[in-house]
Design a protein around this motif. Structure first.
Motif, PDB file in Angstrom:
ATOM      1  N   ARG A  95       0.833  -1.208   0.000  1.00  0.00           N
ATOM      2  CA  ARG A  95       0.000   0.000   0.000  1.00  0.00           C
ATOM      3  C   ARG A  95       0.865   1.253   0.000  1.00  0.00           C
ATOM      4  NH1 ARG A  95      -4.680   1.384   4.522  1.00  0.00           N
ATOM      5  NH2 ARG A  95      -5.378   3.362   3.570  1.00  0.00           N
ATOM      6  N   ALA A  96       1.949   1.257   0.756  1.00  0.00           N
ATOM      7  CA  ALA A  96       2.839   2.407   0.787  1.00  0.00           C
ATOM      8  C   ALA A  96       3.520   2.614  -0.563  1.00  0.00           C
ATOM      9  CB  ALA A  96       3.886   2.218   1.892  1.00  0.00           C
ATOM     10  N   ARG A  97       3.866   1.530  -1.235  1.00  0.00           N
ATOM     11  CA  ARG A  97       4.465   1.662  -2.566  1.00  0.00           C
ATOM     12  C   ARG A  97       3.452   2.201  -3.563  1.00  0.00           C
ATOM     13  NH1 ARG A  97       7.681  -4.136  -2.386  1.00  0.00           N
ATOM     14  NH2 ARG A  97       9.485  -3.378  -1.174  1.00  0.00           N
ATOM     15  N   ALA A  98       2.199   1.779  -3.441  1.00  0.00           N
ATOM     16  CA  ALA A  98       1.151   2.302  -4.326  1.00  0.00           C
ATOM     17  C   ALA A  98       0.946   3.797  -4.095  1.00  0.00           C
ATOM     18  CB  ALA A  98      -0.154   1.542  -4.089  1.00  0.00           C
ATOM     19  N   ALA A  99       1.038   4.238  -2.847  1.00  0.00           N
ATOM     20  CA  ALA A  99       0.900   5.661  -2.541  1.00  0.00           C
ATOM     21  C   ALA A  99       2.015   6.458  -3.199  1.00  0.00           C
ATOM     22  CB  ALA A  99       0.908   5.862  -1.031  1.00  0.00           C
ATOM     23  N   ILE A 100       3.210   5.891  -3.242  1.00  0.00           N
ATOM     24  CA  ILE A 100       4.312   6.583  -3.910  1.00  0.00           C
ATOM     25  C   ILE A 100       4.063   6.665  -5.414  1.00  0.00           C
ATOM     26  CG2 ILE A 100       6.737   6.349  -4.546  1.00  0.00           C
ATOM     27  CD1 ILE A 100       7.353   5.469  -1.764  1.00  0.00           C
ATOM     28  N   ALA A 101       3.572   5.576  -5.999  1.00  0.00           N
ATOM     29  CA  ALA A 101       3.275   5.590  -7.432  1.00  0.00           C
ATOM     30  C   ALA A 101       2.201   6.625  -7.753  1.00  0.00           C
ATOM     31  CB  ALA A 101       2.829   4.200  -7.885  1.00  0.00           C
ATOM     32  N   ALA A 102       1.153   6.711  -6.911  1.00  0.00           N
ATOM     33  CA  ALA A 102       0.091   7.706  -7.127  1.00  0.00           C
ATOM     34  C   ALA A 102       0.650   9.117  -6.996  1.00  0.00           C
ATOM     35  CB  ALA A 102      -1.036   7.476  -6.126  1.00  0.00           C
ATOM     36  N   ASN A 103       1.523   9.311  -6.055  1.00  0.00           N
ATOM     37  CA  ASN A 103       2.121  10.629  -5.878  1.00  0.00           C
ATOM     38  C   ASN A 103       2.942  11.020  -7.091  1.00  0.00           C
ATOM     39  OD1 ASN A 103       4.854  12.099  -4.827  1.00  0.00           O
ATOM     40  ND2 ASN A 103       3.039  12.892  -3.759  1.00  0.00           N
ATOM     41  N   GLU A 104       3.681  10.066  -7.646  1.00  0.00           N
ATOM     42  CA  GLU A 104       4.480  10.370  -8.833  1.00  0.00           C
ATOM     43  C   GLU A 104       3.589  10.768 -10.001  1.00  0.00           C
ATOM     44  OE1 GLU A 104       6.682   6.811  -9.334  1.00  0.00           O
ATOM     45  OE2 GLU A 104       8.224   7.331  -7.847  1.00  0.00           O
ATOM     46  N   THR A 106       0.540  12.128  -9.752  1.00  0.00           N
ATOM     47  CA  THR A 106      -0.018  13.444  -9.432  1.00  0.00           C
ATOM     48  C   THR A 106       1.008  14.535  -9.664  1.00  0.00           C
ATOM     49  OG1 THR A 106      -1.445  12.403  -7.770  1.00  0.00           O
ATOM     50  CG2 THR A 106      -1.132  14.780  -7.621  1.00  0.00           C
ATOM     51  N   LEU A 107       2.265  14.237  -9.341  1.00  0.00           N
ATOM     52  CA  LEU A 107       3.323  15.220  -9.556  1.00  0.00           C
ATOM     53  C   LEU A 107       3.516  15.496 -11.041  1.00  0.00           C
ATOM     54  CD1 LEU A 107       5.585  16.955  -8.381  1.00  0.00           C
ATOM     55  CD2 LEU A 107       7.080  14.951  -8.488  1.00  0.00           C
ATOM     56  N   ALA A 108       3.450  14.461 -11.853  1.00  0.00           N
ATOM     57  CA  ALA A 108       3.581  14.664 -13.305  1.00  0.00           C
ATOM     58  C   ALA A 108       2.451  15.529 -13.837  1.00  0.00           C
ATOM     59  CB  ALA A 108       3.599  13.309 -14.005  1.00  0.00           C
ATOM     60  N   LYS A 109       1.224  15.287 -13.328  1.00  0.00           N
ATOM     61  CA  LYS A 109       0.066  16.093 -13.760  1.00  0.00           C
ATOM     62  C   LYS A 109       0.236  17.542 -13.335  1.00  0.00           C
ATOM     63  CE  LYS A 109      -4.962  16.326 -13.325  1.00  0.00           C
ATOM     64  NZ  LYS A 109      -6.158  15.680 -12.719  1.00  0.00           N
ATOM     65  N   ALA A 110       0.714  17.753 -12.121  1.00  0.00           N
ATOM     66  CA  ALA A 110       0.909  19.111 -11.638  1.00  0.00           C
ATOM     67  C   ALA A 110       2.009  19.819 -12.419  1.00  0.00           C
ATOM     68  CB  ALA A 110       1.257  19.078 -10.150  1.00  0.00           C
ATOM     69  N   ALA A 111       3.056  19.094 -12.775  1.00  0.00           N
ATOM     70  CA  ALA A 111       4.118  19.708 -13.571  1.00  0.00           C
ATOM     71  C   ALA A 111       3.600  20.125 -14.935  1.00  0.00           C
ATOM     72  CB  ALA A 111       5.276  18.721 -13.716  1.00  0.00           C
ATOM     73  N   ASP A 165       1.221  24.010  -6.134  1.00  0.00           N
ATOM     74  CA  ASP A 165       0.682  22.645  -6.137  1.00  0.00           C
ATOM     75  C   ASP A 165       1.797  21.621  -6.316  1.00  0.00           C
ATOM     76  OD1 ASP A 165      -1.881  23.560  -5.761  1.00  0.00           O
ATOM     77  OD2 ASP A 165      -2.432  23.472  -7.897  1.00  0.00           O
ATOM     78  N   VAL A 166       2.745  21.930  -7.174  1.00  0.00           N
ATOM     79  CA  VAL A 166       3.875  21.028  -7.384  1.00  0.00           C
ATOM     80  C   VAL A 166       4.681  20.868  -6.097  1.00  0.00           C
ATOM     81  CG1 VAL A 166       6.075  20.780  -8.582  1.00  0.00           C
ATOM     82  CG2 VAL A 166       4.030  21.428  -9.858  1.00  0.00           C
ATOM     83  N   ALA A 167       4.918  21.985  -5.392  1.00  0.00           N
ATOM     84  CA  ALA A 167       5.675  21.923  -4.142  1.00  0.00           C
ATOM     85  C   ALA A 167       4.953  21.064  -3.105  1.00  0.00           C
ATOM     86  CB  ALA A 167       5.907  23.338  -3.607  1.00  0.00           C
ATOM     87  N   VAL A 168       3.614  21.227  -3.027  1.00  0.00           N
ATOM     88  CA  VAL A 168       2.846  20.424  -2.067  1.00  0.00           C
ATOM     89  C   VAL A 168       2.925  18.937  -2.414  1.00  0.00           C
ATOM     90  CG1 VAL A 168       0.521  19.929  -1.236  1.00  0.00           C
ATOM     91  CG2 VAL A 168       1.275  22.297  -1.445  1.00  0.00           C
ATOM     92  N   ILE A 169       2.787  18.626  -3.694  1.00  0.00           N
ATOM     93  CA  ILE A 169       2.817  17.215  -4.114  1.00  0.00           C
ATOM     94  C   ILE A 169       4.200  16.608  -3.870  1.00  0.00           C
ATOM     95  CG2 ILE A 169       2.601  15.694  -6.112  1.00  0.00           C
ATOM     96  CD1 ILE A 169       0.480  17.679  -7.176  1.00  0.00           C
ATOM     97  N   ARG A 170       5.255  17.384  -4.060  1.00  0.00           N
ATOM     98  CA  ARG A 170       6.594  16.873  -3.780  1.00  0.00           C
ATOM     99  C   ARG A 170       6.773  16.586  -2.285  1.00  0.00           C
ATOM    100  NH1 ARG A 170      10.055  20.851  -7.804  1.00  0.00           N
ATOM    101  NH2 ARG A 170       9.827  19.557  -9.687  1.00  0.00           N
ATOM    102  N   ALA A 171       6.245  17.477  -1.446  1.00  0.00           N
ATOM    103  CA  ALA A 171       6.317  17.233  -0.009  1.00  0.00           C
ATOM    104  C   ALA A 171       5.528  15.979   0.369  1.00  0.00           C
ATOM    105  CB  ALA A 171       5.777  18.437   0.758  1.00  0.00           C
TER     106      ALA A 171
END
Length: 330
Positions: A95-104, A106-111, A165-171
């Motif tokens: 589950r933690a690995r999936a959260a990292i994948a989702a974050n990546e 979301t970060l691409a979308k924000a970029a 938004d990008v800064a928040v997603i990176r954090a």
């Protein structure tokens, strides 16, 4: 007249005692000969122990699924000893690995949103410059110029929002990575490994048992830290010294010899009084004693005057200052 007579009697008694002391012949005594390099043998009750002893267990609780060591086994540092049921923890790691994948993602979308905002801002800046130029030449209305200026400012604000938004997603990504590391550490706690090269002394659990965090699974010792803690009569301990080499024998293994060194001492030497011969006469001297060997001989470690000899067996009639005739003993 009475006083003179009494003193005369006392003087006569003193003269008689002195003549008796000095007219006796020399007292025959036997002295001991000093020996060096005597092998010290000390006997005492004790136990074979290890200074480094560890009761190792898991930092989490679960059911034991496997045990890879048993009593009497030698294990190396990092070797696997036991495993806990870990399906639940493996799910948390996934589950933690999936959260990292989702974050990546979301970060691409924000970029991408940041890139779009910059493109819109560039367009609005160009439009605003054009409108401002037309207003100066009285070709466009002031209202059109004001609207163009407003659109540029809105576009610039949209860029700032997208970058935030990008800064928040990176954090959030850093937090997700930390959460993954935490879950992976907890998963690693489901495997028990040897903390050092050790000998397994006791196994405390069996496969299938449910254990709690901290429950001992194995008792380990460091074979290099094994020592014998012996309780020896102070009178026989003698002049033991730190670092002194020795040969050890156990009653349980009388034919085996173990070699080691003295690493800790809890006693000191002791003192006593002996008769000595100095310049042909008897004298009492207090000495410091050390070791006592298995033949009953005692080591003298200090306070023996130069040229003095110790009397082996004080004869009857020994007195301070009595003349002696010396014979050699053992």
């Amino acid at each position: 007249m009475r006083r003179v007579w009494l003193l005369g009697v006392l003087f006569a008694m003193a003269v008689g005692a002195g003549s008796l002391f000095f007219t006796k012949g020399p007292l025959a005594v036997t002295i001991v000969q000093p020996e060096r390099g005597v092998i010290l043998r000390v006997y005492g009750l004790g136990t074979v122990e290890a200074r480094i002893l560890s009761r190792v267990g898991f930092e989490v609780g679960a059911a034991l699924t496997a045990l890879s060591a048993d009593s009497g086994d030698s294990v190396t540092k990092g070797q696997e000893l036991a495993i806990l049921h870990s399906a639940e923890q493996e799910a948390r790691v996934a589950r933690a690995r999936a959260a990292i994948a989702a974050n990546e993602a979301t970060l691409a979308k924000a970029a991408a949103a940041v890139m779009r905002a910059h493109a819109v801002l560039a367009e609005r800046e160009a439009t605003n410059r054009r409108q401002q130029g037309l207003v100066q030449r009285d070709i466009a209305s002031i209202q059109r110029a004001e609207e163009a200026q407003r659109d540029e400012e809105v576009a610039r604000a949209d860029v700032a929002v997208a970058e935030a938004d990008v800064a928040v997603i990176r954090a959030q990504g850093l937090d997700a990575a930390a959460a993954l590391r935490q879950e992976e550490v907890l998963l690693a706690h489901h495997v028990l490994v040897a903390p050092y090269d050790a000998l397994v002394v006791t196994r405390h659990a069996e496969p299938g048992a449910v254990v709690k965090a901290g429950d001992p699974i194995f008792t380990l010792i460091n074979p290099q830290s094994v020592w014998i803690q012996a309780y020896v009569d102070e009178e026989r301990a003698g002049q033991l010294a730190l670092g002194q080499p020795g040969t050890i024998r156990l009653r349980s293994q009388p034919s085996a010899e173990f070699h080691g060194t003295v690493t800790r001492i809890g006693i000191d030497g002791h003192r006593g009084t002996v008769w000595t011969v100095q310049d042909g006469r008897l004298a009492r001297v207090e000495l410091t004693f050390g070791a006592r060997d298995d033949r009953g001989r005692v080591e003298v470690t200090g306070d023996l005057p130069d040229a003095a000899a110790i009397v082996a067996r004080p004869p009857a009639g020994a007195a301070e200052g009595r003349r002696t005739r010396v014979g050699e003993g053992p």
